[in-house]
Structure formats: C-alpha cells, structure tokens
Design a protein around this motif. Structure first.
Motif, PDB file in Angstrom:
ATOM      1  N   ALA A 192      43.838  38.083  58.037  1.00  0.00           N
ATOM      2  CA  ALA A 192      43.376  38.781  56.841  1.00  0.00           C
ATOM      3  C   ALA A 192      43.966  38.161  55.582  1.00  0.00           C
ATOM      4  O   ALA A 192      43.269  37.984  54.575  1.00  0.00           O
ATOM      5  CB  ALA A 192      43.750  40.263  56.924  1.00  0.00           C
ATOM      6  N   ALA A 193      45.263  37.813  55.632  1.00  0.00           N
ATOM      7  CA  ALA A 193      45.900  37.174  54.482  1.00  0.00           C
ATOM      8  C   ALA A 193      45.291  35.801  54.222  1.00  0.00           C
ATOM      9  O   ALA A 193      45.054  35.414  53.070  1.00  0.00           O
ATOM     10  CB  ALA A 193      47.404  37.058  54.721  1.00  0.00           C
ATOM     11  N   HIS A 194      45.032  35.044  55.291  1.00  0.00           N
ATOM     12  CA  HIS A 194      44.402  33.724  55.175  1.00  0.00           C
ATOM     13  C   HIS A 194      43.036  33.836  54.504  1.00  0.00           C
ATOM     14  O   HIS A 194      42.713  33.092  53.561  1.00  0.00           O
ATOM     15  CB  HIS A 194      44.267  33.120  56.575  1.00  0.00           C
ATOM     16  N   ASP A 195      42.224  34.780  54.974  1.00  0.00           N
ATOM     17  CA  ASP A 195      40.874  34.931  54.423  1.00  0.00           C
ATOM     18  C   ASP A 195      40.913  35.403  52.974  1.00  0.00           C
ATOM     19  O   ASP A 195      40.079  34.985  52.157  1.00  0.00           O
ATOM     20  CB  ASP A 195      40.068  35.902  55.278  1.00  0.00           C
ATOM     21  N   ARG A 196      41.889  36.257  52.644  1.00  0.00           N
ATOM     22  CA  ARG A 196      42.019  36.723  51.264  1.00  0.00           C
ATOM     23  C   ARG A 196      42.420  35.578  50.353  1.00  0.00           C
ATOM     24  O   ARG A 196      41.918  35.453  49.225  1.00  0.00           O
ATOM     25  CB  ARG A 196      43.048  37.860  51.188  1.00  0.00           C
TER      26      ARG A 196
END
Length: 274
Positions: free
Chosen positions: A262-266
């Motif tokens: 999720a952090a990567h995609d954000r």
C-alpha cells in the motif's frame, strides 16, 4: 563541490521543516561553513529562528535558488509543483537540484526545470534527525558522477546513503522512508502489552526501547540473516515460540506485506497527483 572560480559552492535548502532542518543541522555539525549555505523560508518568525540558531542567511525561495550551485528541495509532494514554478526561472544549467519529496520522479522535476539541469531524487527517513537516517538517491538524465558524489557528501552527515536505480525508489519509500512509522507502531503495541501484563508504563517503555536498540545492533554488527537471529532466541516450545505462533495465526507477516504494498502504491501515485 566548488564553483568555477574555486570558491566553496553554495548550497540552498528550500523548505526548512523537520527534515530540512535535520539536513541543515547535520551539515553544520559536520563543519559546513554557514557562509556556504542559504535557506529559503517565507515565514518571518521561522526565518528569524533559523538565523539565530544557525547563523545562516535566510532569504526567499527565488533568491535562494538563484544564489546556489546546489538547490535542495525539502517540501511536501503536493507542494512541489508550486515550488518548482516559483524557482524554475532562477535555475540554470550547471546547477544541481536535489528533491527529498516522496514519490516525485526525476522526470517530473526535469519537465519543470530548464533543459539540462541535473537532478537527483532522494528518499530520506526521520532517523536522520539523530544522524541515523537511511537515504536512497537516484540520478536524473543529466546527472554525472560528480553530482551524485556531491549529494552523498551532503547527506552523509545525517546517516547512511545508498545509490539506487529510480525504479526501486517507490519500494525504498515503502520500506525505509515509511519504515520508522511501522517500527514505532510495533514499539507502541509492545509497550501497551507490557502495561496490560502489569508493568509500569515507564518500565515497559525502557524494556521495549532497549530491546529494539539491542536487536538492531545485532542485525547491523553480526551480518546474520534475521531468520538465524530469530531462531537463536526461539527455543522449542518456549515463550518466544508461543508468541510467534500467535503472530502467525493473526497474519502479521501477511499484514506487513500488504502494508508495504500500500505504501509502495501510494508513493507511485504521488507524482501523478502533483
């Protein structure tokens, strides 16, 4: 880095919030002369505070960009477009622009700066505040070895610097950039568990923090894989084994994988929304 006439190059830091000030204070502690730095700050009260604290000239962003060989942008991703629009007219080929904004790509920076300007993308983390940061750097199209070396020298006072292909920066953001937040969350949870088990909060905090410091030191100094170190403390049918079984039952490993994705995609979406 020196200017064409051999005098020490000037570095401007635009955006002197928590991370920007961590960089400035690290440079001062490392012996960088205040006369070789400029700070870009609009708020009069904050500007006066910075002048008093560091003895460095504080000017507006445009003047800071125009007066430096290296311009370091330490602003929020959502503010980057506005700041680039403000300073682009003062940036010239031959300058180096360094961005410490999560998710902002070198292509994004280059598209808003004069052609030929060298840019470097940096992902820092908050332990830089205590000179224990993990910072990853990636070059833009016009970046040379001397530019990367300059950025490494600038950032070395705040922690460890690692060169990384830009395609991996979103992953680095998820792991090290946001990583302190996960660690603090785990520490918070362990302290609360200690309190629920009857320990005074101060005692629980001391136990957890020192356990974290010692465990991190073991990882760094032994070079052993974390699985090896975990197995050393996990006796068959012992207390650690019982605790780890509960973590697996509750899907903690899978939760971390999902959280970092999720952090990567954000991080990847931040530049698109800038």
């Amino acid at each position: 880095m020196t200017s064409a006439d051999g005098t020490p190059a000037v570095t401007a830091v635009i955006g002197v919030g928590v991370m920007g000030e961590a960089l400035v204070s690290g440079l001062v502690r490392a012996g960088r002369p205040p006369a070789t730095m400029l700070l870009g700050e609009k708020r009069p009260e904050r500007a006066a505070e910075l002048r008093e604290r560091y003895g460095i000239a504080v000017v507006d962003n445009v003047e800071a960009a125009a007066g430096a060989q290296t311009v370091v942008l330490v602003v929020k991703p959502q503010d980057m477009s506005e700041v680039l629009e403000e300073v682009a007219g003062s940036i010239r080929p031959g300058q180096l622009v360094v961005s410490l904004a999560a998710g902002i790509t070198t292509a994004f920076l280059e598209s808003r700066l004069p052609d030929g300007v060298a840019v470097v993308r940096v992902m820092p983390n908050t332990p830089a505040l205590v000179d224990q940061g993990m910072l990853t750097i990636s070059p833009g199209r016009h970046c040379e070895e001397e530019h990367l070396a300059e950025v490494e020298a600038l950032l070395a006072s705040t922690g460890k610097v690692l060169r990384l292909p830009e395609k991996h920066q979103d992953a680095a953001t998820a792991i090290s950039g946001s990583g302190p937040g996960y660690v603090f969350f785990v520490v918070e949870s362990m302290i609360e568990a200690g309190v629920h088990l009857g320990l005074p909060r101060g005692t629980a905090t001391e136990l957890v923090v020192q356990t974290l410091v010692g465990s991190a030191a073991m990882l760094a100094e032994t070079g052993d894989h974390p699985v090896v170190l975990r197995e050393q403390v996990t006796s068959p049918a012992g207390t650690t084994a019982a605790a780890l079984r509960e973590l697996e039952i509750h899907g903690v490993r899978a939760a971390f994988l999902a959280a970092l994705r999720a952090a990567h995609d954000r991080s990847r979406s931040l530049a698109e929304g800038s």
